[in-house]
Write an enzyme that holds these catalytic residues in place. Structure first.
Site, mmCIF file in Angstrom:
data_model
loop_
_atom_site.group_PDB
_atom_site.id
_atom_site.type_symbol
_atom_site.label_atom_id
_atom_site.label_comp_id
_atom_site.label_asym_id
_atom_site.label_seq_id
_atom_site.Cartn_x
_atom_site.Cartn_y
_atom_site.Cartn_z
ATOM 1 N N GLU A 152 130.776 72.469 -21.446
ATOM 2 C CA GLU A 152 132.080 71.842 -21.706
ATOM 3 C C GLU A 152 131.933 70.675 -22.687
ATOM 4 O O GLU A 152 130.986 69.899 -22.617
ATOM 5 C CB GLU A 152 132.643 71.332 -20.377
ATOM 6 C CG GLU A 152 134.000 70.654 -20.480
ATOM 7 C CD GLU A 152 134.482 70.109 -19.145
ATOM 8 O OE1 GLU A 152 135.685 69.829 -19.028
ATOM 9 O OE2 GLU A 152 133.654 69.957 -18.216
ATOM 10 N N LYS A 188 142.088 74.268 -20.727
ATOM 11 C CA LYS A 188 141.822 73.949 -19.326
ATOM 12 C C LYS A 188 143.109 73.662 -18.568
ATOM 13 O O LYS A 188 143.928 72.842 -18.981
ATOM 14 C CB LYS A 188 140.891 72.727 -19.276
ATOM 15 C CG LYS A 188 140.396 72.325 -17.901
ATOM 16 C CD LYS A 188 139.356 71.237 -18.049
ATOM 17 C CE LYS A 188 138.798 70.779 -16.728
ATOM 18 N NZ LYS A 188 137.707 69.783 -16.917
ATOM 19 N N CYS A 235 135.275 73.975 -16.010
ATOM 20 C CA CYS A 235 134.877 72.930 -15.072
ATOM 21 C C CYS A 235 135.789 72.789 -13.849
ATOM 22 O O CYS A 235 135.652 73.557 -12.909
ATOM 23 C CB CYS A 235 134.702 71.605 -15.796
ATOM 24 S SG CYS A 235 133.610 70.468 -14.879
#
Length: 295
Positions: free
Chosen positions: A44, A117, A154
């Site tokens: 990431e 995300k 994540c």
């Protein structure tokens, strides 16, 4: 499409400048390709230190517009190597709107897909809500010339809904570019359970969906702010098979390439014997879209 293909996650220390990180990541992608990897995932926010340890408007200077530095560099590399590359980056959509995003770049250098995300955390030294607008592209499976790829990022790791929504669109493997670690002052007391929970939840996604799962984390103590202990990124990147079995596991503190084979015949067999998708009671799941089910 082949019934088997090789995937890789790259675990790196990323404490340097964007220019140096770009060169470093390109070198490691080349290493992975030379080892036979066909789909390669970077950690990431690959191009900088993990700047979300503080709320600082100067860090917005690290963001880049779509199809600029990162895309151009890795597009050229993907085409040259004939591989798929997952490139997580800090996206500047416009002034005041920024995303934590990832390109999925196909073997011919074109964009196979873009992911933003969806789940954005706000915890001590993980102040991502200050920087990132929640993703608006939804959960997607991206067809590539190597296979059908799902990419989450994540904090998305903790949500079974994200894994399920992606798997239901035909994903064969879920990639999780990651930047997660310990607060040094908490590590002795909580570190083992924190790391265990992280692995266990993703292994659960693999089992529940009969899918391959690959997490690419960073390593190293990033202590760039005065009067703080920083974050010790725990590494431990891994690849799991469709029954949650660990196919490859990295250390906590070394830069590494992890590789494994995606076997679609095995995946079919697992899903035929454990038909969780068949037995889902979708007629009773409507309330899952509510924040809480109040009685």
């Amino acid at each position: 499409m082949k019934r088997k293909y090789s995937i890789a996650v790259v675990q790196l220390n990323l404490n340097d400048s964007p220019t140096n990180n770009l060169a470093k990541c390109k070198d490691w992608v080349i290493k992975a390709a030379n080892q036979g990897a066909e789909v390669i995932c970077l950690p990431e926010l690959y191009s900088s230190h993990y700047f979300c340890q503080s709320e600082d408007v100067d860090n917005f200077d690290l963001a880049e517009p779509l199809y600029s530095t990162s895309f151009l560099a890795f597009s050229e590399l993907a085409k040259k190597l004939g591989v798929v590359i997952i490139v997580p980056f800090f996206e500047k959509r416009m002034a005041g709107i920024y995303h934590n995003s990832a390109y999925i770049i196909d073997t011919d250098g074109t964009e196979a897909g873009l992911y933003r995300k969806m789940h954005i955390p706000d915890d001590p030294h993980f102040y991502e809500k200050f920087y990132f607008t929640p993703g608006d592209l939804g959960f997607k499976t991206i067809p590539t010339k190597k296979g059908k790829i799902g990419t989450l990022i994540c904090w998305d790791q903790w949500y079974p809904e994200a894994a399920r929504m992606t798997a239901l669109q035909g994903a064969e493997v879920l990639f999780y570019p990651t930047a997660i670690g310990w607060h040094p002052g908490e590590k002795a007391e909580f570190g083992t359970n924190q790391h265990g929970a992280w692995m266990n939840v993703m292994k659960g996604h693999a089992v529940a969906n009969g899918i391959y799962v690959a997490a690419a984390n960073r390593i190293g103590l990033e202590k760039y702010l005065p009067n703080t202990q920083g974050i010790e990124f725990w590494g431990a990147s891994f690849i799991a098979g469709p029954q949650g079995e660990i196919l490859a596991q990295a250390s906590h503190d070394k830069e590494e390439i992890l590789m494994a084979e995606v076997n679609l015949d095995l995946q079919d067999n697992v899903r035929q014997n454990w038909p969780f998708f068949r037995d889902r009671r979708i007629d009773f799941y409507g309330d899952i879209t509510k924040r809480a089910i109040d009685k």
